[in-house]
Design an enzyme around this catalytic site. Structure first.
Site, PDB file in Angstrom:
ATOM      1  N   ILE A  32       0.829  -1.222   0.000  1.00 22.53           N
ATOM      2  CA  ILE A  32       0.000   0.000   0.000  1.00 22.53           C
ATOM      3  C   ILE A  32       0.862   1.270   0.000  1.00 22.53           C
ATOM      4  O   ILE A  32       0.395   2.330  -0.454  1.00 22.53           O
ATOM      5  CB  ILE A  32      -0.988  -0.044   1.198  1.00 22.53           C
ATOM      6  CG1 ILE A  32      -2.200   0.824   0.936  1.00 22.53           C
ATOM      7  CG2 ILE A  32      -0.313   0.304   2.506  1.00 22.53           C
ATOM      8  CD1 ILE A  32      -3.365   0.563   1.896  1.00 22.53           C
ATOM      9  N   GLY A  94      12.498  -3.316  11.880  1.00 24.59           N
ATOM     10  CA  GLY A  94      11.355  -2.463  11.553  1.00 24.59           C
ATOM     11  C   GLY A  94      10.108  -3.236  11.151  1.00 24.59           C
ATOM     12  O   GLY A  94       9.260  -2.699  10.434  1.00 24.59           O
ATOM     13  N   GLN A  95       9.991  -4.494  11.595  1.00 24.97           N
ATOM     14  CA  GLN A  95       8.782  -5.248  11.247  1.00 24.97           C
ATOM     15  C   GLN A  95       7.549  -4.562  11.827  1.00 24.97           C
ATOM     16  O   GLN A  95       7.488  -4.264  13.027  1.00 24.97           O
ATOM     17  CB  GLN A  95       8.871  -6.693  11.772  1.00 24.97           C
ATOM     18  CG  GLN A  95       7.685  -7.541  11.317  1.00 24.97           C
ATOM     19  CD  GLN A  95       7.758  -8.994  11.789  1.00 24.97           C
ATOM     20  OE1 GLN A  95       8.699  -9.389  12.490  1.00 24.97           O
ATOM     21  NE2 GLN A  95       6.762  -9.776  11.420  1.00 24.97           N
ATOM     22  N   HIS A 101       6.162 -12.029   5.807  1.00 24.98           N
ATOM     23  CA  HIS A 101       5.969 -11.595   4.422  1.00 24.98           C
ATOM     24  C   HIS A 101       7.316 -11.329   3.777  1.00 24.98           C
ATOM     25  O   HIS A 101       8.244 -10.853   4.426  1.00 24.98           O
ATOM     26  CB  HIS A 101       5.080 -10.352   4.344  1.00 24.98           C
ATOM     27  CG  HIS A 101       5.484  -9.242   5.261  1.00 24.98           C
ATOM     28  ND1 HIS A 101       5.177  -9.232   6.601  1.00 24.98           N
ATOM     29  CD2 HIS A 101       6.183  -8.102   5.031  1.00 24.98           C
ATOM     30  CE1 HIS A 101       5.652  -8.139   7.153  1.00 24.98           C
ATOM     31  NE2 HIS A 101       6.282  -7.435   6.231  1.00 24.98           N
TER      32      HIS A 101
HETATM   33  P1  5GP Z   1       7.185  -4.685   7.443  1.00 24.17           P
HETATM   34  O1  5GP Z   1       7.666  -3.346   7.884  1.00 24.17           O
HETATM   35  O2  5GP Z   1       6.351  -5.374   8.499  1.00 24.17           O
HETATM   36  O3  5GP Z   1       8.263  -5.549   6.874  1.00 24.17           O
HETATM   37  O4  5GP Z   1       6.247  -4.403   6.188  1.00 24.17           O
HETATM   38  C1  5GP Z   1       4.877  -4.232   6.275  1.00 24.17           C
HETATM   39  C2  5GP Z   1       4.441  -3.687   4.936  1.00 24.17           C
HETATM   40  O5  5GP Z   1       3.038  -3.812   4.833  1.00 24.17           O
HETATM   41  C3  5GP Z   1       4.772  -2.198   4.748  1.00 24.17           C
HETATM   42  O6  5GP Z   1       5.598  -2.041   3.598  1.00 24.17           O
HETATM   43  C4  5GP Z   1       3.403  -1.555   4.583  1.00 24.17           C
HETATM   44  O7  5GP Z   1       3.392  -0.494   3.636  1.00 24.17           O
HETATM   45  C5  5GP Z   1       2.532  -2.716   4.140  1.00 24.17           C
HETATM   46  N1  5GP Z   1       1.133  -2.566   4.520  1.00 24.17           N
HETATM   47  C6  5GP Z   1       0.660  -2.196   5.737  1.00 24.17           C
HETATM   48  N2  5GP Z   1      -0.681  -2.196   5.735  1.00 24.17           N
HETATM   49  C7  5GP Z   1      -1.071  -2.591   4.489  1.00 24.17           C
HETATM   50  C8  5GP Z   1      -2.349  -2.798   3.871  1.00 24.17           C
HETATM   51  O8  5GP Z   1      -3.411  -2.620   4.471  1.00 24.17           O
HETATM   52  N3  5GP Z   1      -2.354  -3.199   2.574  1.00 24.17           N
HETATM   53  C9  5GP Z   1      -1.192  -3.411   1.878  1.00 24.17           C
HETATM   54  N4  5GP Z   1      -1.319  -3.797   0.604  1.00 24.17           N
HETATM   55  N5  5GP Z   1       0.034  -3.237   2.428  1.00 24.17           N
HETATM   56  C10 5GP Z   1       0.085  -2.829   3.715  1.00 24.17           C
END
Ligand code: 5GP
Ligand code: ZN
Length: 116
Positions: A32, A94-95, A101
């Site tokens: 997103i 930064g998770q 994922h």
């Molecule tokens: P992390 O920081 O946990 O590795 O990555 C989480 C990712 O999920 C971030 O890049 C963030 O932009 C994405 N994200 C968070 N909420 C949503 C959502 O509701 N939809 C989508 N498509 N991505 C999301």
């Protein structure tokens, strides 16, 4: 399914996402808040909070996840030019979403690895 997990809700269709790929075990969709021209997340349908939660018996499905990540990169047309895959685990990485994922980042030269 973890009812308080954002990505489990996307898998269940309760929150919309721009899907790239789906099969019985994994789902890929556009991030997103893209950090590159192509930014896709590939997730298993099974809820693991992070890479730190996986066990030896999970190898097959995680192997599938990684192989399908490569498949998605080819389908997105970025395999030849190249892409970066990232799995953030816990606070110092930064998770933000605690459902494992794989990020696919691509579409431009990405520079060196993230700074330490
Ligand atoms: P992390 O920081 O946990 O590795 O990555 C989480 C990712 O999920 C971030 O890049 C963030 O932009 C994405 N994200 C968070 N909420 C949503 C959502 O509701 N939809 C989508 N498509 N991505 C999301
Ligand atoms: Zn989940």
């Amino acid at each position: 399914m973890n009812s308080s997990c954002l990505f489990c809700k996307i898998i269940a269709g309760q929150i919309p996402a721009k899907k790239v790929y789906e099969d019985d075990h994994c789902l890929a969709f556009h991030d997103i808040h893209p950090q590159a021209p192509v930014h896709v997340l590939v997730i298993p349908k099974h809820h693991w909070e992070s890479l730190d939660a996986v066990q030896p018996e999970d190898r097959e499905i995680l192997g599938h996840l990684l192989e399908r990540t490569a498949h998605c990169a080819r389908e997105l047309g970025v395999a030849n030019t190249g892409y970066r895959t990232i799995i953030n685990t816990h606070a110092h990485a930064g998770q933000e979403v605690f459902h494992i994922h794989v990020h696919i980042l691509a579409g431009k030269p990405l520079g060196r690895m993230v700074s330490a």
